[in-house]
Design a protein around this motif. Structure first.
Motif, PDB file in Angstrom:
ATOM      1  N   CYS A 114       0.847  -1.191   0.000  1.00  0.00           N
ATOM      2  CA  CYS A 114       0.000   0.000   0.000  1.00  0.00           C
ATOM      3  C   CYS A 114       0.886   1.245   0.000  1.00  0.00           C
ATOM      4  O   CYS A 114       1.829   1.340   0.799  1.00  0.00           O
ATOM      5  N   ILE A 115       0.612   2.164  -0.900  1.00  0.00           N
ATOM      6  CA  ILE A 115       1.267   3.476  -0.884  1.00  0.00           C
ATOM      7  C   ILE A 115       0.428   4.413  -0.021  1.00  0.00           C
ATOM      8  O   ILE A 115      -0.789   4.500  -0.189  1.00  0.00           O
ATOM      9  N   VAL A 116       1.092   5.095   0.914  1.00  0.00           N
ATOM     10  CA  VAL A 116       0.433   6.029   1.825  1.00  0.00           C
ATOM     11  C   VAL A 116       1.124   7.380   1.654  1.00  0.00           C
ATOM     12  O   VAL A 116       2.248   7.566   2.115  1.00  0.00           O
ATOM     13  N   THR A 117       0.458   8.318   0.997  1.00  0.00           N
ATOM     14  CA  THR A 117       1.130   9.551   0.599  1.00  0.00           C
ATOM     15  C   THR A 117       0.253  10.775   0.788  1.00  0.00           C
ATOM     16  O   THR A 117      -0.972  10.705   0.648  1.00  0.00           O
ATOM     17  N   ALA A 118       0.889  11.899   1.069  1.00  0.00           N
ATOM     18  CA  ALA A 118       0.169  13.170   1.143  1.00  0.00           C
ATOM     19  C   ALA A 118      -0.168  13.703  -0.243  1.00  0.00           C
ATOM     20  O   ALA A 118      -1.039  14.559  -0.386  1.00  0.00           O
ATOM     21  N   THR A 119       0.495  13.200  -1.270  1.00  0.00           N
ATOM     22  CA  THR A 119       0.192  13.613  -2.636  1.00  0.00           C
ATOM     23  C   THR A 119      -1.267  13.298  -2.966  1.00  0.00           C
ATOM     24  O   THR A 119      -1.816  12.306  -2.496  1.00  0.00           O
ATOM     25  N   ASN A 120      -1.883  14.140  -3.767  1.00  0.00           N
ATOM     26  CA  ASN A 120      -3.284  13.902  -4.122  1.00  0.00           C
ATOM     27  C   ASN A 120      -3.431  12.640  -4.974  1.00  0.00           C
ATOM     28  O   ASN A 120      -2.517  12.234  -5.696  1.00  0.00           O
ATOM     29  N   ALA A 155      -9.232  15.428   5.464  1.00  0.00           N
ATOM     30  CA  ALA A 155      -7.898  15.853   5.889  1.00  0.00           C
ATOM     31  C   ALA A 155      -6.831  15.414   4.899  1.00  0.00           C
ATOM     32  O   ALA A 155      -6.990  14.421   4.176  1.00  0.00           O
ATOM     33  N   VAL A 156      -5.730  16.162   4.880  1.00  0.00           N
ATOM     34  CA  VAL A 156      -4.571  15.764   4.096  1.00  0.00           C
ATOM     35  C   VAL A 156      -4.015  14.460   4.675  1.00  0.00           C
ATOM     36  O   VAL A 156      -3.950  14.283   5.898  1.00  0.00           O
ATOM     37  N   CYS A 157      -3.627  13.546   3.816  1.00  0.00           N
ATOM     38  CA  CYS A 157      -3.056  12.257   4.250  1.00  0.00           C
ATOM     39  C   CYS A 157      -1.605  12.496   4.677  1.00  0.00           C
ATOM     40  O   CYS A 157      -0.653  12.225   3.938  1.00  0.00           O
ATOM     41  N   HIS A 158      -1.463  12.988   5.903  1.00  0.00           N
ATOM     42  CA  HIS A 158      -0.171  13.518   6.365  1.00  0.00           C
ATOM     43  C   HIS A 158      -0.073  13.311   7.870  1.00  0.00           C
ATOM     44  O   HIS A 158      -1.080  13.388   8.592  1.00  0.00           O
ATOM     45  N   GLY A 159       1.138  13.042   8.360  1.00  0.00           N
ATOM     46  CA  GLY A 159       1.330  12.908   9.801  1.00  0.00           C
ATOM     47  C   GLY A 159       0.475  11.798  10.380  1.00  0.00           C
ATOM     48  O   GLY A 159       0.385  10.690   9.848  1.00  0.00           O
ATOM     49  N   GLY A 160      -0.184  12.095  11.499  1.00  0.00           N
ATOM     50  CA  GLY A 160      -1.009  11.108  12.175  1.00  0.00           C
ATOM     51  C   GLY A 160      -2.200  10.647  11.359  1.00  0.00           C
ATOM     52  O   GLY A 160      -2.743   9.555  11.599  1.00  0.00           O
ATOM     53  N   GLU A 161      -2.622  11.451  10.377  1.00  0.00           N
ATOM     54  CA  GLU A 161      -3.736  11.047   9.513  1.00  0.00           C
ATOM     55  C   GLU A 161      -3.397   9.777   8.738  1.00  0.00           C
ATOM     56  O   GLU A 161      -4.289   8.984   8.398  1.00  0.00           O
ATOM     57  N   LYS A 162      -2.111   9.559   8.471  1.00  0.00           N
ATOM     58  CA  LYS A 162      -1.731   8.335   7.759  1.00  0.00           C
ATOM     59  C   LYS A 162      -2.084   7.095   8.579  1.00  0.00           C
ATOM     60  O   LYS A 162      -2.482   6.066   8.012  1.00  0.00           O
ATOM     61  N   ILE A 163      -1.947   7.168   9.894  1.00  0.00           N
ATOM     62  CA  ILE A 163      -2.331   6.034  10.734  1.00  0.00           C
ATOM     63  C   ILE A 163      -3.822   5.765  10.590  1.00  0.00           C
ATOM     64  O   ILE A 163      -4.256   4.614  10.429  1.00  0.00           O
ATOM     65  N   ALA A 190      10.363  13.232   8.514  1.00  0.00           N
ATOM     66  CA  ALA A 190      10.003  13.231   9.933  1.00  0.00           C
ATOM     67  C   ALA A 190       8.512  13.408  10.135  1.00  0.00           C
ATOM     68  O   ALA A 190       7.979  13.031  11.186  1.00  0.00           O
ATOM     69  N   SER A 191       7.817  13.963   9.148  1.00  0.00           N
ATOM     70  CA  SER A 191       6.366  14.093   9.269  1.00  0.00           C
ATOM     71  C   SER A 191       5.689  12.730   9.344  1.00  0.00           C
ATOM     72  O   SER A 191       4.539  12.620   9.781  1.00  0.00           O
ATOM     73  N   ASP A 192       6.402  11.689   8.930  1.00  0.00           N
ATOM     74  CA  ASP A 192       5.850  10.336   8.963  1.00  0.00           C
ATOM     75  C   ASP A 192       6.217   9.572  10.239  1.00  0.00           C
ATOM     76  O   ASP A 192       5.946   8.366  10.342  1.00  0.00           O
ATOM     77  N   LEU A 193       6.795  10.253  11.214  1.00  0.00           N
ATOM     78  CA  LEU A 193       7.162   9.566  12.453  1.00  0.00           C
ATOM     79  C   LEU A 193       5.993   8.854  13.129  1.00  0.00           C
ATOM     80  O   LEU A 193       6.176   7.745  13.651  1.00  0.00           O
ATOM     81  N   PRO A 194       4.778   9.415  13.141  1.00  0.00           N
ATOM     82  CA  PRO A 194       3.678   8.674  13.783  1.00  0.00           C
ATOM     83  C   PRO A 194       3.490   7.269  13.204  1.00  0.00           C
ATOM     84  O   PRO A 194       3.356   6.299  13.957  1.00  0.00           O
ATOM     85  N   LEU A 195       3.484   7.154  11.881  1.00  0.00           N
ATOM     86  CA  LEU A 195       3.292   5.834  11.270  1.00  0.00           C
ATOM     87  C   LEU A 195       4.555   4.993  11.370  1.00  0.00           C
ATOM     88  O   LEU A 195       4.482   3.764  11.567  1.00  0.00           O
ATOM     89  N   LEU A 196       5.709   5.606  11.250  1.00  0.00           N
ATOM     90  CA  LEU A 196       6.960   4.860  11.405  1.00  0.00           C
ATOM     91  C   LEU A 196       7.051   4.215  12.791  1.00  0.00           C
ATOM     92  O   LEU A 196       7.547   3.098  12.948  1.00  0.00           O
ATOM     93  N   GLN A 197       6.571   4.926  13.788  1.00  0.00           N
ATOM     94  CA  GLN A 197       6.612   4.402  15.159  1.00  0.00           C
ATOM     95  C   GLN A 197       5.535   3.351  15.410  1.00  0.00           C
ATOM     96  O   GLN A 197       5.606   2.619  16.390  1.00  0.00           O
ATOM     97  N   LYS A 198       4.569   3.265  14.512  1.00  0.00           N
ATOM     98  CA  LYS A 198       3.457   2.329  14.686  1.00  0.00           C
ATOM     99  C   LYS A 198       3.776   0.939  14.133  1.00  0.00           C
ATOM    100  O   LYS A 198       3.289  -0.065  14.665  1.00  0.00           O
ATOM    101  N   VAL A 199       4.581   0.864  13.080  1.00  0.00           N
ATOM    102  CA  VAL A 199       4.836  -0.410  12.424  1.00  0.00           C
ATOM    103  C   VAL A 199       5.913  -1.209  13.159  1.00  0.00           C
ATOM    104  O   VAL A 199       6.653  -0.680  13.978  1.00  0.00           O
ATOM    105  N   HIS A 200       5.994  -2.492  12.810  1.00  0.00           N
ATOM    106  CA  HIS A 200       7.026  -3.341  13.396  1.00  0.00           C
ATOM    107  C   HIS A 200       8.421  -2.930  12.922  1.00  0.00           C
ATOM    108  O   HIS A 200       9.376  -2.976  13.688  1.00  0.00           O
ATOM    109  N   GLU A 201       8.513  -2.572  11.630  1.00  0.00           N
ATOM    110  CA  GLU A 201       9.826  -2.307  11.035  1.00  0.00           C
ATOM    111  C   GLU A 201       9.823  -0.970  10.287  1.00  0.00           C
ATOM    112  O   GLU A 201       9.408  -0.899   9.141  1.00  0.00           O
TER     113      GLU A 201
END
Length: 234
Positions: A114-120, A155-163, A190-201
């Protein structure tokens, strides 16, 4: 894939800009339009200025993507469909082979990609299709009667919204974080830290300074290019 792996699927998540591709796909889209005389020549420069404002903290992600949304408002739906196909063909050549190999690596292992991006979605879907990733979570633009209104849809698919977006996608497959056998997320920001911290790897690719420091501190995998990323690790 073993029965236990089928019961506990693995998930591979990918950021798009500066992660799977070494460029800003929004800028690629605007330059494509300018090069074909579809929009005023200064539009790409205006977009770049707003990106710089965002990076400098003078603008929010919402403000940046609202600017992009407004640029779609005056383009006719039929013309946009033609331009999207031409853009997809043009930008496919700029996707690194290393990105194709990374996606193929996970697909080959039976992972749900799955691609998870702030891009439209309109722009990102061209790249997702070229990469062979069928699931795309992206920023959505509002439409009325098939025409873009110039407003964001949610919302923009960004930061915590990605989770939130990933969890909604998982819920549609009767999955949760605690029922996934393994999860990996590749990102540069670094804006993706919320999701990076959520995954196993968490895996960081050409990270910005803040993300690089965080990754070093926490022992995360770091690759300065996709080509340098080892795919033979468990």
């Amino acid at each position: 894939m073993s029965p236990s792996e089928r019961q506990s699927p693995a998930v591979a998540l990918f950021d798009l800009d500066h992660t799977l591709v070494p460029f800003d796909s929004g800028m690629a889209w605007f330059r494509f339009l300018v090069g074909r005389g579809e929009v005023r020549p200064a539009l790409a420069d205006d977009y770049l200025a707003r990106c710089m404002d965002y990076v400098a903290g003078r603008a929010t992600a919402t403000q940046l993507h609202h600017f992009v949304a407004q640029s779609f408002r005056d383009l006719a739906p039929d013309r946009l469909q033609v331009l999207q196909r031409k853009f997809a063909a043009a930008v496919a050549a700029d996707i690194p082979q290393a990105a194709h190999r990374l996606v193929a690596h996970h697909v080959g292992q039976g992972h749900r990609c799955c691609i998870v991006t702030a891009t439209n979605r309109f722009v990102a879907s061209a790249l997702a299709h070229a990469l062979g990733v069928g699931i795309l979570l992206a920023t959505e633009f509002e439409t009325e009667d098939g025409r873009f209104t110039g407003r964001l849809a949610g919302a923009v698919c960004h930061g915590g919204e990605k989770i939130a977006r990933v969890e909604h996608w998982l819920h549609g497959q009767d999955l949760r974080w605690d029922t996934i056998g393994h999860s990996v997320f590749y990102s540069d920001s670094a804006s993706d830290l919320p999701l990076l911290q959520k995954v196993h790897e968490p895996v960081v690719i050409r990270p910005d300074p803040q993300l690089r420091e965080h990754a070093r501190t926490h022992g995360w995998r770091i690759a300065d290019t996709l080509e340098a990323l080892r795919l033979d690790r468990p």
